[in-house]
Design an enzyme around this catalytic site. Structure first.
Site, PDB file in Angstrom:
ATOM      1  N   GLU A 185      76.830  56.899  17.266  1.00 56.94           N
ATOM      2  CA  GLU A 185      76.649  55.431  17.376  1.00 56.94           C
ATOM      3  C   GLU A 185      75.274  55.026  17.900  1.00 56.94           C
ATOM      4  O   GLU A 185      75.170  54.186  18.791  1.00 56.94           O
ATOM      5  CB  GLU A 185      77.753  54.843  18.267  1.00 56.94           C
ATOM      6  CG  GLU A 185      79.149  55.175  17.783  1.00 56.94           C
ATOM      7  CD  GLU A 185      80.265  54.524  18.598  1.00 56.94           C
ATOM      8  OE1 GLU A 185      79.989  54.065  19.725  1.00 56.94           O
ATOM      9  OE2 GLU A 185      81.393  54.471  18.093  1.00 56.94           O
TER      10      GLU A 185
ATOM     11  N   GLU B 287      86.896  60.024  11.882  1.00 55.49           N
ATOM     12  CA  GLU B 287      87.810  59.269  12.757  1.00 55.49           C
ATOM     13  C   GLU B 287      88.642  58.265  11.961  1.00 55.49           C
ATOM     14  O   GLU B 287      88.851  57.126  12.395  1.00 55.49           O
ATOM     15  CB  GLU B 287      87.012  58.523  13.845  1.00 55.49           C
ATOM     16  CG  GLU B 287      86.103  59.422  14.664  1.00 55.49           C
ATOM     17  CD  GLU B 287      85.371  58.713  15.797  1.00 55.49           C
ATOM     18  OE1 GLU B 287      85.719  57.566  16.138  1.00 55.49           O
ATOM     19  OE2 GLU B 287      84.424  59.311  16.347  1.00 55.49           O
TER      20      GLU B 287
END
Ligand code: XIL
Length: 349
Positions: A157, A267
């Protein structure tokens, strides 16, 4: 709790073994009470929180032994339980994660490993980053010598949501210390230096299907690739049945594939307000696309075993509920079946 019932439905990992590993995130208690379920369906595990910096960085030991540059890592019982489960059952492990703005203690970036002091210099932070990575790989090797650590999210991220580039100062302590993206490149260089053989290095991000953000990720991945320090791109893939549409997701998926790097879906979950057929179709489309990459997709991980355990507070986002298969599971298990039947028929004639 239905462990045995679930084993009567065919195994996800076996169904897709010709194409990619099927993975799940797990929390540490789960490997105990749902161990049979996990073993039956999954050939890859990502610890949901137990390898994050705030789980393994040890402040007391760092202050005592670290000389301001050498952060010490240690594993608690939760981390050990998951890694032991993987090692003992031959389940491959995805490590998650080293460089992240979240779940990373403030003291890691501060003088004397003390949150109340000022930021360290870039030079000191480079040493800390290098030692953090080195110590983590060394500890895994010494405690779990037979673990198949096959991938690691080196950076997680680093980008803003909307294609606006990196997460800026004030939103990432990494950027506060460095002011530029050298921590990303250094992190990958150190990981390349210390990772065990066979452990592939990943750039992982979320909302990766937003077109401008896709481009940000692809550009960075290509620069890392030029230096030979990245192996793959991780698509978190936290989706909903309302957004994004599957075409948008696939466009991004294919752009990432265009880099020639390995791909992992890391994910996956898909929330729904009740349209379970649409959810099932989206899961199916994504698993199906994964079977059509000529081996470029190496694993497909769902972020959790069963709806009740999901980090998403609502929306029933997974393949199982109460460890029982949902429509999404059954749809996913139809992927490839027709083709196989056709092949068998052809062979008979
Ligand atoms: C989540 C976990 O599932 C939660 O238990 C925790 O409270 C917060 O983090 N992107 C990531 C994961 O890379 O590490 C996050 O996991 C979900 C979003």
């Amino acid at each position: 709790m239905g462990n045995s019932l679930c084993q009567q439905v065919p195994s996800l990992k076996d169904h897709f073994s010709r194409y990619f590993r099927v993975g799940t995130s797990v929390s540490s208690p789960e490997v105990g009470y749902a161990g049979d379920f996990i073993k039956h369906h999954f050939s890859s595990i990502t610890p949901e929180n137990e390898l994050k910096p705030d789980s393994i960085l040890n402040q007391g030991a760092s202050q005592q032994w670290g000389g301001n540059v050498n952060p010490q890592v240690s594993f608690g019982e939760g981390t050990r339980a998951i890694l032991r489960f993987c090692e003992q059952n031959g389940i491959a492990l995805r490590g998650h994660t080293f460089v992240w703005h979240s779940q990373t203690p403030e003291w890691f970036f501060k003088n004397n490993f003390d949150a109340n002091q000022g930021y360290v210099s870039k030079d000191i932070m480079n040493l800390r980053l290098e030692n953090f990575i080195k110590n983590t790989f060394a500890l895994i090797k010494s405690e779990f010598p037979n673990l198949n650590l096959y991938a690691y999210d080196v950076c997680n991220e680093v980008f803003l949501n909307d294609g606006g580039g990196y997460r800026p100062k004030g939103q990432s302590r990494w950027m506060d210390v460095y002011g530029d993206d050298s921590f990303i490149f250094n992190g990958f260089r150190y990981a390349r230096q210390y990772a065990p053989q066979g452990c592939k290095l990943f750039l992982n991000d979320y909302n990766e299907y937003i077109p401008a953000k896709t481009n940000n990720i692809v550009d960075l991945a290509n620069r890392l690739k030029q230096q030979g320090i990245i192996d793959g791109i991780g698509l978190q893939s936290h989706l909903s049945t309302d957004y994004p549409d599957i075409q948008t997701y696939m466009t991004a998926f294919n752009k990432f594939r265009g880099t020639g790097l390995m791909i992992m879906i890391t994910e996956l979950d898909i929330t729904t307000n009740g349209d379970f057929s649409k959810q099932a179709q989206m899961f199916k489309d994504i698993f199906q696309a994964g079977t059509q990459t000529s081996g470029q997709l190496h694993s497909l991980t769902v972020w959790g075993t069963t709806d009740e355990r999901s980090w998403r507070s609502s929306g029933h986002p997974l393949l199982f509920s109460n460890y029982q298969p949902k429509e999404a599971y059954f749809q996913v298990m139809t992927v490839g079946v027709k083709e196989e039947e056709k092949e068998e028929t052809n062979l008979r004639h």
